[in-house]
Write an enzyme that holds these catalytic residues in place. Structure first.
Site, PDB file in Angstrom:
ATOM      1  N   ASN A  10     -12.387  -4.035  -1.260  1.00  0.00           N
ATOM      2  CA  ASN A  10     -12.001  -3.637  -2.612  1.00  0.00           C
ATOM      3  C   ASN A  10     -11.047  -4.704  -3.142  1.00  0.00           C
ATOM      4  O   ASN A  10      -9.896  -4.769  -2.728  1.00  0.00           O
ATOM      5  CB  ASN A  10     -11.317  -2.258  -2.535  1.00  0.00           C
ATOM      6  CG  ASN A  10     -10.693  -1.845  -3.842  1.00  0.00           C
ATOM      7  OD1 ASN A  10     -10.947  -2.449  -4.889  1.00  0.00           O
ATOM      8  ND2 ASN A  10      -9.863  -0.808  -3.800  1.00  0.00           N
ATOM      9  N   LYS A  12      -9.812  -5.042  -6.050  1.00  0.00           N
ATOM     10  CA  LYS A  12      -8.889  -4.553  -7.086  1.00  0.00           C
ATOM     11  C   LYS A  12      -8.867  -5.527  -8.281  1.00  0.00           C
ATOM     12  O   LYS A  12      -9.880  -6.156  -8.573  1.00  0.00           O
ATOM     13  CB  LYS A  12      -7.497  -4.320  -6.496  1.00  0.00           C
ATOM     14  CG  LYS A  12      -7.576  -3.468  -5.226  1.00  0.00           C
ATOM     15  CD  LYS A  12      -6.267  -2.915  -4.784  1.00  0.00           C
ATOM     16  CE  LYS A  12      -6.494  -2.093  -3.526  1.00  0.00           C
ATOM     17  NZ  LYS A  12      -5.343  -1.319  -3.128  1.00  0.00           N
ATOM     18  N   HIS A  96     -10.673   6.321  -6.396  1.00  0.00           N
ATOM     19  CA  HIS A  96      -9.622   5.602  -5.667  1.00  0.00           C
ATOM     20  C   HIS A  96      -8.254   6.148  -6.091  1.00  0.00           C
ATOM     21  O   HIS A  96      -8.065   6.507  -7.259  1.00  0.00           O
ATOM     22  CB  HIS A  96      -9.726   4.097  -5.959  1.00  0.00           C
ATOM     23  CG  HIS A  96      -8.836   3.289  -5.070  1.00  0.00           C
ATOM     24  ND1 HIS A  96      -7.494   3.136  -5.328  1.00  0.00           N
ATOM     25  CD2 HIS A  96      -9.081   2.630  -3.910  1.00  0.00           C
ATOM     26  CE1 HIS A  96      -6.952   2.411  -4.365  1.00  0.00           C
ATOM     27  NE2 HIS A  96      -7.895   2.089  -3.486  1.00  0.00           N
ATOM     28  N   GLU A  98      -5.600   4.753  -6.854  1.00  0.00           N
ATOM     29  CA  GLU A  98      -4.998   4.057  -7.999  1.00  0.00           C
ATOM     30  C   GLU A  98      -5.610   4.566  -9.310  1.00  0.00           C
ATOM     31  O   GLU A  98      -4.928   4.620 -10.336  1.00  0.00           O
ATOM     32  CB  GLU A  98      -5.161   2.535  -7.833  1.00  0.00           C
ATOM     33  CG  GLU A  98      -4.204   2.016  -6.760  1.00  0.00           C
ATOM     34  CD  GLU A  98      -4.686   0.786  -6.010  1.00  0.00           C
ATOM     35  OE1 GLU A  98      -5.620   0.108  -6.472  1.00  0.00           O
ATOM     36  OE2 GLU A  98      -4.115   0.512  -4.925  1.00  0.00           O
ATOM     37  N   GLU A 168      -8.272   7.535   2.519  1.00  0.00           N
ATOM     38  CA  GLU A 168      -7.226   6.540   2.289  1.00  0.00           C
ATOM     39  C   GLU A 168      -5.900   7.244   2.026  1.00  0.00           C
ATOM     40  O   GLU A 168      -5.634   7.650   0.890  1.00  0.00           O
ATOM     41  CB  GLU A 168      -7.577   5.672   1.070  1.00  0.00           C
ATOM     42  CG  GLU A 168      -8.841   4.873   1.226  1.00  0.00           C
ATOM     43  CD  GLU A 168      -8.827   3.627   0.350  1.00  0.00           C
ATOM     44  OE1 GLU A 168      -9.039   2.535   0.879  1.00  0.00           O
ATOM     45  OE2 GLU A 168      -8.562   3.748  -0.867  1.00  0.00           O
ATOM     46  N   GLY A 174      -1.692  -0.755   0.707  1.00  0.00           N
ATOM     47  CA  GLY A 174      -0.912  -1.908   0.254  1.00  0.00           C
ATOM     48  C   GLY A 174       0.524  -1.914   0.751  1.00  0.00           C
ATOM     49  O   GLY A 174       1.345  -2.677   0.271  1.00  0.00           O
ATOM     50  N   SER A 214      -4.166  -0.569   4.508  1.00  0.00           N
ATOM     51  CA  SER A 214      -3.599  -1.642   5.341  1.00  0.00           C
ATOM     52  C   SER A 214      -4.438  -1.977   6.569  1.00  0.00           C
ATOM     53  O   SER A 214      -3.894  -2.252   7.641  1.00  0.00           O
ATOM     54  CB  SER A 214      -2.154  -1.309   5.736  1.00  0.00           C
ATOM     55  OG  SER A 214      -1.354  -1.195   4.568  1.00  0.00           O
TER      56      SER A 214
HETATM   57  P1  PGA Z   1      -5.080  -2.113   1.321  1.00  0.00           P
HETATM   58  O1  PGA Z   1      -5.917  -1.308   0.195  1.00  0.00           O
HETATM   59  O2  PGA Z   1      -6.057  -2.503   2.401  1.00  0.00           O
HETATM   60  O3  PGA Z   1      -4.503  -3.293   0.599  1.00  0.00           O
HETATM   61  O4  PGA Z   1      -4.037  -1.174   1.835  1.00  0.00           O
HETATM   62  C1  PGA Z   1      -6.936  -0.411   0.538  1.00  0.00           C
HETATM   63  C2  PGA Z   1      -7.518   0.196  -0.715  1.00  0.00           C
HETATM   64  O5  PGA Z   1      -6.771   0.448  -1.669  1.00  0.00           O
HETATM   65  O6  PGA Z   1      -8.736   0.450  -0.795  1.00  0.00           O
END
Ligand code: PGA
Length: 261
Positions: A10, A12, A96, A98, A168, A174, A214
């Site tokens: 992803n 982003k 997601h 976000e 997640e 992140g 992460s």
């Molecule tokens: P990350 O993000 O691996 O940077 O923690 C995962 C995601 O948001 O899908």
């Protein structure tokens, strides 16, 4: 028996179209020996068409990070399933955290998007996961159950079988804080149980449940060894061809060694 792993990147809101092409060319070279992993990359909308051209002669799949739940119409700023298909997408990330947090998407809207994606033969990767406050209050199973029930739990059998689920935990995205393999496995087996009970054991065992939050090359193996973790949704570490390719290699090696606890 472990399923063939699925590793999705992803990206982003990172990478212009030309940066995306450079990244995907390097990734293509790094991933050409991989045969036992389904790879999906999800660049921003503006890079999809260019990336699709580069992926043409590869087994790497293209996905988008969001989609609206109508084929066309007066929805300023939105992207439709037909546009995604036209850009070469086979997958779409939906719900997601976000999107839920910053763009106020709720499970009702996510459910509509999931249904629309399926109608247009796009495979939805549907995200669920609790916040830190919810985990601290020991509500994480309830939160994930509600997200499951409302976003995908009402789909017909033939539809749910095509969905990919991504667990997640919001506190792990992140932040560098991965859920421990045991914490992740606990939630994955809970989601599997929901699928088994709501649909059937056969459907439950067919659906891929990815872990996200992460994921890095050095924690991939310990996560992938868990019986109910079928792959990963990778954010930060998918933005560098080297680390994403390493994650893919780790997933392949874990799968091939049949090594899970
Ligand atoms: P990350 O993000 O691996 O940077 O923690 C995962 C995601 O948001 O899908």
């Amino acid at each position: 028996m472990k399923k063939r792993p699925l590793i999705a990147g992803n990206w982003k809101m990172y990478k212009t179209a030309s940066e995306a092409v450079t990244l995907v060319q390097t990734l293509k070279a790094a991933a050409h020996t991989v045969s036992n992993v389904t790879i999906v990359i999800c660049p921003p909308f503006t890079a999809l068409s260019e990336v699709s051209k580069v992926l043409n002669d590869t087994s790497i799949n293209l996905g988008a990070q969001n989609m609206y739940c109508a084929p066309e119409g007066a929805f300023t700023g939105e992207i439709s399933p037909t546009m995604l298909k036209d850009s070469g997408c086979r997958y779409v990330i939906l719900g997601h955290s976000e999107r839920r947090q910053y763009f106020k998407e709720d499970d009702i809207l996510i459910h509509e998007k999931v249904k629309t994606a399926l109608k247009y033969s796009i495979i939805p990767i549907v995200c669920v996961g609790e916040t830190l406050a919810e985990r601290d209050a020991k509500k994480h199973f309830d939160v994930v159950k509600t997200q499951f029930d409302e976003s995908i739990g009402r789909l017909e059998k033939e539809d749910i079988a095509k969905v990919v689920i991504a667990y997640e935990p919001v506190w792990a995205i992140g932040t560098g804080k991965t859920a421990t393999p045991d914490q992740a496995e606990q939630m994955h087996s809970y989601i599997r149980r929901l699928l088994n009970e709501r649909y059937s054991q056969e459907i439950g065992s067919r659906i891929s449940i990815l872990y996200g939050g992460s994921v890095k090359p050095d924690n991939t193996r310990s996560l992938m060894e868990k019986p109910n973790i079928d792959g990963a949704l990778v954010g930060g570490a998918s933005l560098k061809a080297e680390s994403f390719a390493q994650i893919i290699q780790e997933a392949q090696q874990t799968y091939e060694s049949g090594n899970h606890s």
